[in-house]
Design a protein around this motif. Structure first.
Motif, PDB file in Angstrom:
ATOM      1  N   GLU A 537       1.284  -1.006   0.271  1.00 24.30           N
ATOM      2  CA  GLU A 537       0.041  -0.244   0.169  1.00 24.30           C
ATOM      3  C   GLU A 537       0.843   0.913   0.160  1.00 24.30           C
ATOM      4  N   ILE A 538       0.838   1.936  -1.059  1.00 25.48           N
ATOM      5  CA  ILE A 538       1.327   3.334  -1.276  1.00 25.48           C
ATOM      6  C   ILE A 538       0.970   4.601  -0.813  1.00 25.48           C
ATOM      7  N   VAL A 539       0.935   5.317   0.414  1.00 30.72           N
ATOM      8  CA  VAL A 539       0.049   6.543   0.896  1.00 30.72           C
ATOM      9  C   VAL A 539       0.717   7.650   0.180  1.00 30.72           C
ATOM     10  N   LEU A 540      -0.174   8.659  -0.670  1.00 27.32           N
ATOM     11  CA  LEU A 540       0.261   9.561  -0.736  1.00 27.32           C
ATOM     12  C   LEU A 540      -0.961  10.874   0.157  1.00 27.32           C
ATOM     13  N   THR A 541       0.007  11.789   0.369  1.00 24.59           N
ATOM     14  CA  THR A 541      -0.452  12.788   1.382  1.00 24.59           C
ATOM     15  C   THR A 541      -0.692  14.037   0.663  1.00 24.59           C
ATOM     16  N   ILE A 542      -1.338  14.653   0.267  1.00 20.69           N
ATOM     17  CA  ILE A 542      -1.484  15.936  -0.497  1.00 20.69           C
ATOM     18  C   ILE A 542      -2.245  17.277   0.520  1.00 20.69           C
ATOM     19  N   ASP A 543      -1.500  18.195   0.080  1.00 14.95           N
ATOM     20  CA  ASP A 543      -2.764  19.130   0.808  1.00 14.95           C
ATOM     21  C   ASP A 543      -4.431  19.411  -0.135  1.00 14.95           C
ATOM     22  N   GLU A 544      -5.337  19.995   0.840  1.00 15.91           N
ATOM     23  CA  GLU A 544      -6.191  20.526   0.790  1.00 15.91           C
ATOM     24  C   GLU A 544      -6.739  20.737  -0.749  1.00 15.91           C
ATOM     25  N   GLY A 545      -6.011  22.042  -1.689  1.00 16.90           N
ATOM     26  CA  GLY A 545      -6.416  22.502  -2.868  1.00 16.90           C
ATOM     27  C   GLY A 545      -6.151  21.817  -4.104  1.00 16.90           C
ATOM     28  N   HIS A 546      -4.983  20.875  -3.888  1.00 15.91           N
ATOM     29  CA  HIS A 546      -4.241  20.394  -4.797  1.00 15.91           C
ATOM     30  C   HIS A 546      -5.552  19.096  -4.403  1.00 15.91           C
ATOM     31  N   ALA A 547      -5.611  18.917  -3.538  1.00 18.01           N
ATOM     32  CA  ALA A 547      -6.948  17.448  -4.340  1.00 18.01           C
ATOM     33  C   ALA A 547      -8.198  17.611  -4.049  1.00 18.01           C
ATOM     34  N   ARG A 548      -8.823  18.583  -4.234  1.00 21.58           N
ATOM     35  CA  ARG A 548      -9.942  18.991  -4.800  1.00 21.58           C
ATOM     36  C   ARG A 548      -9.763  18.853  -6.294  1.00 21.58           C
ATOM     37  N   LEU A 549      -8.230  19.191  -7.460  1.00 16.35           N
ATOM     38  CA  LEU A 549      -7.787  18.530  -8.994  1.00 16.35           C
ATOM     39  C   LEU A 549      -7.972  17.023  -8.477  1.00 16.35           C
ATOM     40  N   LEU A 550      -7.714  16.377  -7.826  1.00 18.28           N
ATOM     41  CA  LEU A 550      -7.872  14.648  -8.060  1.00 18.28           C
ATOM     42  C   LEU A 550      -8.892  14.275  -8.379  1.00 18.28           C
ATOM     43  N   ASN A 551      -8.784  13.783  -9.532  1.00 14.40           N
ATOM     44  CA  ASN A 551     -10.312  12.842  -9.386  1.00 14.40           C
ATOM     45  C   ASN A 551      -9.772  11.004 -10.206  1.00 14.40           C
ATOM     46  N   ALA A 552     -10.888  11.298 -10.440  1.00  7.11           N
ATOM     47  CA  ALA A 552     -10.828   8.890 -10.548  1.00  7.11           C
ATOM     48  C   ALA A 552      -9.629   9.083 -11.506  1.00  7.11           C
ATOM     49  N   ARG A 553      -9.673   9.478 -12.504  1.00  7.03           N
ATOM     50  CA  ARG A 553      -8.696   9.033 -13.577  1.00  7.03           C
ATOM     51  C   ARG A 553      -7.762  10.023 -13.621  1.00  7.03           C
ATOM     52  N   HIS A 554      -7.142  10.605 -13.229  1.00 13.66           N
ATOM     53  CA  HIS A 554      -5.410  11.253 -12.958  1.00 13.66           C
ATOM     54  C   HIS A 554      -5.372  10.193 -11.336  1.00 13.66           C
ATOM     55  N   GLU A 555      -5.715   9.164 -10.642  1.00 13.81           N
ATOM     56  CA  GLU A 555      -5.001   8.343  -9.872  1.00 13.81           C
ATOM     57  C   GLU A 555      -5.389   7.090 -10.685  1.00 13.81           C
ATOM     58  N   GLU A 556      -5.677   7.112 -11.768  1.00 17.82           N
ATOM     59  CA  GLU A 556      -5.598   5.862 -12.344  1.00 17.82           C
ATOM     60  C   GLU A 556      -3.971   5.731 -12.961  1.00 17.82           C
ATOM     61  N   LYS A 557      -3.590   6.885 -13.656  1.00 17.78           N
ATOM     62  CA  LYS A 557      -2.347   7.821 -14.709  1.00 17.78           C
ATOM     63  C   LYS A 557      -2.155   7.466 -13.174  1.00 17.78           C
ATOM     64  N   ILE A 558      -1.913   7.013 -12.215  1.00 13.83           N
ATOM     65  CA  ILE A 558      -0.366   7.353 -10.962  1.00 13.83           C
ATOM     66  C   ILE A 558      -0.424   5.885 -11.014  1.00 13.83           C
ATOM     67  N   VAL A 559      -1.314   5.950 -10.429  1.00 13.40           N
ATOM     68  CA  VAL A 559      -1.618   3.936  -9.729  1.00 13.40           C
ATOM     69  C   VAL A 559      -0.380   3.122 -11.026  1.00 13.40           C
ATOM     70  N   GLU A 560      -1.073   3.397 -12.309  1.00 16.24           N
ATOM     71  CA  GLU A 560      -0.354   2.973 -13.373  1.00 16.24           C
ATOM     72  C   GLU A 560       1.120   2.528 -13.403  1.00 16.24           C
ATOM     73  N   ALA A 561       1.432   3.882 -12.945  1.00 17.61           N
ATOM     74  CA  ALA A 561       2.992   4.434 -13.730  1.00 17.61           C
ATOM     75  C   ALA A 561       3.906   3.576 -12.012  1.00 17.61           C
ATOM     76  N   LEU A 562       2.866   3.498 -10.645  1.00 15.79           N
ATOM     77  CA  LEU A 562       3.436   3.159  -9.208  1.00 15.79           C
ATOM     78  C   LEU A 562       3.533   1.474  -9.255  1.00 15.79           C
ATOM     79  N   ARG A 563       2.543   0.814 -10.100  1.00 14.74           N
ATOM     80  CA  ARG A 563       2.818  -1.101 -10.848  1.00 14.74           C
ATOM     81  C   ARG A 563       3.926  -1.033 -11.403  1.00 14.74           C
ATOM     82  N   ASN A 564       3.786  -0.154 -12.356  1.00 12.43           N
ATOM     83  CA  ASN A 564       4.787  -0.579 -13.750  1.00 12.43           C
ATOM     84  C   ASN A 564       6.576  -0.741 -12.393  1.00 12.43           C
TER      85      ASN A 564
END
Length: 634
Positions: A537-564
């Motif tokens: 499990e990888i936990v990303l801690t992000i401030d509230e301003g950036h967290a509001r811009l994060l959506n499901a598509r963004h998380e999919e891209k990040i997870v894909e890179a982490l799994r690679n």
């Protein structure tokens, strides 16, 4: 009996028949019920909202034989004559055609006579703003103190043109523009009573085309009935108005939401057969995306003003906030560009394709790689490199030519000829050129001293580690013929050290983040997060301003890179909180500042640079110093 147009046939006969002007009717009804009547009323508003109609209804209320009342009987002779337009004591004046001072003097001369049939003599002056200044001056005294039996009812579409002396003598009522809901509801009632079959989308098309005017809506309905052969269909009304149906707007937006380029172009091709006004289509899209954003920010705020509340609520759930904002801005700019595009359809197509191509997270934004010997852009460039791993270099601007505080337009009188590279030291030739050429009266150094001269500059460049710097000479002092001493070996300045991770092969988030190859908005958001790992499990801690811009598509891209990088069993959890500066973005900024400070110190403390500053009374422009590009380790 000859046919009577709908706008005249359905003119309101009582206050209860009026649509959408409750604020005016309430004040008039209370005044009539309490016998608190003013001598002059001014009704303002756009065309076709009921100014003249309210004036005629008020004349009936004042002259009904049952007495002054808000509910005239409609059966007495006075009510009948006013309704038929032949009541002798209701004098209607068109100020647009009778603007002269003589016409106004005739009116004021007749005011003194008592009414012939009714209780009051009522003057209804339409488009009163068209009167001349002389006419207003002749009218002011009578308007302020008319006889007891006289009432003035003034109507205008442009109250700004009325003198303040007229405004101050009247009770002013501003009639609102009709909303599409009010117009569509009234049209529904009229067509039902007339026995004309209709489709609901046709009513909304007419309501929007009327632009707030009930009279225009009824006139357009008359035209649509004739066009559709005694029936109203959405397609017929759309063809008549030169617009597209609401379902066409829905099809365009659905293709955008689904990222379906072929469907989008096919729909544009289909609606282009109707030769629509593309500016109106973009205006409809702007209205739609505006209401979608309102529903996203304040759920439940959407109205049914255009008969599409259900569609707006659905789009608010399907579209992300950034998608809605992008589509709105693209439509807004595209509508401005239509005036300068060679072809309106081409401009509209480019606007819609821009929405599709630049939608956040859209894979189709990257152009394909060039297969032949030509260069390519986007991902194709990275695939053509020898090293398949993405470069970890920090996204910094390319070094530019250092800027001096002298005018950039000064041309050097002479330039030092290019010499072969010295075996021990090297320096960019532009340094030597600037050091000499910016001196207005200075000639080149003597030939016998060229080697020593260049040696000093070479030594300066070598001590600075190849940094760009510039010296600014004083133009008044010509340099003496230099007898250059042998320069001492420069003393290297120890740069400020920045915290570095241990030199191991282990992945270090702040340093090695760029190796993951996360680009675009997902990469920007992830670079502003701190990372901790607990097993898979990888936990990303992000401030509230950036967290509001994060959506499901963004998380999919990040997870894909982490799994690679770490394996397919990796899971991701995002938390809001303080990253504590342990982010790749913060680490890269600290590295950049350290390199900048080291470069400035190296230039400032270099003996050769100090010699040039001292000999030519020049000074270093520090903001022109750029540190060398250094690839991040890892």
């Amino acid at each position: 009996m000859s046919y009577q147009v709908l706008a005249r046939k359905w003119r309101p006969r009582t206050f209860e028949d009026m649509v959408g002007q409750e604020h005016v009717l309430q004040a008039l009804i209370h005044a009539l019920d309490n016998q608190r009547l003013h001598h002059a009323y001014l009704f303002t508003g756009t065309r076709g909202v009921g100014k003249t109609t309210i004036g005629r209804l008020l004349a009936r209320c004042l002259n009904c034989e049952t007495g002054v009342t808000a509910t005239p009987c409609g059966t007495c002779s006075s009510c009948q004559e006013i309704q038929e337009g032949r009541f002798v004591d209701l004098i209607e004046i068109d100020a647009a055609s009778r603007t002269g001072v003589d016409d106004m003097r005739e009116l004021t001369d007749n005011v003194q006579y008592s009414p012939t049939r009714g209780r009051f003599k009522v003057y209804l002056i339409d488009e009163v703003h068209m009167l001349t200044n002389q006419s207003f001056n002749a009218f002011l005294k009578t308007l302020e103190e008319p006889p007891e039996h006289v009432k003035f009812l003034l109507a205008t579409t442009d109250p700004q043109k009325l003198p303040v002396t007229v405004l101050s003598r009247c009770l002013q009522f501003n009639l609102k523009r009709m909303t599409p809901e009010h117009i569509a509801g009234h049209l529904r009632h009229v067509l039902t009573q007339e026995g004309i079959p209709f489709e609901e989308p046709a009513l909304w098309l007419l309501a929007r085309a009327a632009d707030g005017s009930m009279r225009d809506a009824l006139s357009l309905t008359d035209q649509a009935i004739a066009f559709g052969n005694q029936k109203l269909s959405g397609s017929d009304v759309s063809n008549m108005l030169g617009t597209i149906d609401q379902s066409d707007i829905e099809n365009l937006v659905d293709a955008l939401v689904e990222n379906d380029g072929p469907a989008l172009l096919s729909e544009i091709s289909r609606i282009s057969d109707f030769a629509p006004d593309y500016s109106v289509i973009l205006a409809d899209l702007l209205s739609l995306f505006h209401r979608v954003t309102m529903e996203q920010v304040v759920p439940g705020s959407v109205d049914n003003a255009l008969g599409d509340a259900a569609q707006v609520e659905s789009l608010a759930r399907r579209l992300s906030a950034e998608d809605a904002q992008l589509f709105y801005q693209a439509a807004l700019m595209g509508r401005k560009d239509l005036a300068v595009t060679p072809d309106a359809r081409m401009g509209f197509e480019m606007t819609m394709l821009r929405m599709l191509a630049f939608r956040p997270g859209a894979d189709r934004r990257e152009p394909p790689a060039v297969a032949s010997g030509g260069s390519s852009s986007g991902q194709g460039v990275q695939e053509s490199r020898e090293d398949p791993e993405p470069g970890p270099a920090a996204p910094e601007a390319q070094p530019s030519e250092p800027v001096t505080e002298q005018a950039a337009s000064e041309e050097p009188e002479q330039a030092v000829p290019e010499e072969p590279e010295q075996p021990e030291q090297a320096v960019p030739e532009e340094i030597a050129s600037k050091a000499v050429a910016e001196e207005p009266e200075a000639g080149p150094p003597p030939v016998e001293n060229d080697d020593a001269w260049l040696a000093i500059l070479d030594e300066a460049a070598e001590a600075a580690g190849g940094e760009d710097y510039v010296s600014e000479p004083e133009p008044e002092q010509p340099p003496p013929q230099p007898t250059v001493p042998q320069a001492e070996e420069p003393v290297a300045t120890e740069p400020e050290r920045v915290e570095e991770p241990p030199a191991t092969d282990e992945f270090f988030w702040e340093r090695d983040f760029r190796n993951l190859g996360i680009v675009g908005m997902p990469g920007n958001l992830a670079s502003n997060a701190a990372m901790t790992r607990n097993g898979d499990e990888i936990v990303l801690t992000i401030d509230e301003g950036h967290a509001r811009l994060l959506n499901a598509r963004h998380e999919e891209k990040i997870v894909e890179a982490l799994r690679n990088r770490f394996g397919d069993t990796i899971t991701l959890r995002v938390e809001q909180g303080d990253a504590g500066g342990k982010t790749p973005a913060a680490w890269e900024e600290r590295q950049r500042q350290a390199r900048q400070k080291a470069a400035e110190e190296a230039i400032r403390n270099d003996p050769a640079v100090q010699s040039i500053v001292e000999r030519f009374e020049a000074r270093v422009v520090e903001n022109s110093i750029r540190p060398p590009h250094q690839a991040k380790s890892g």
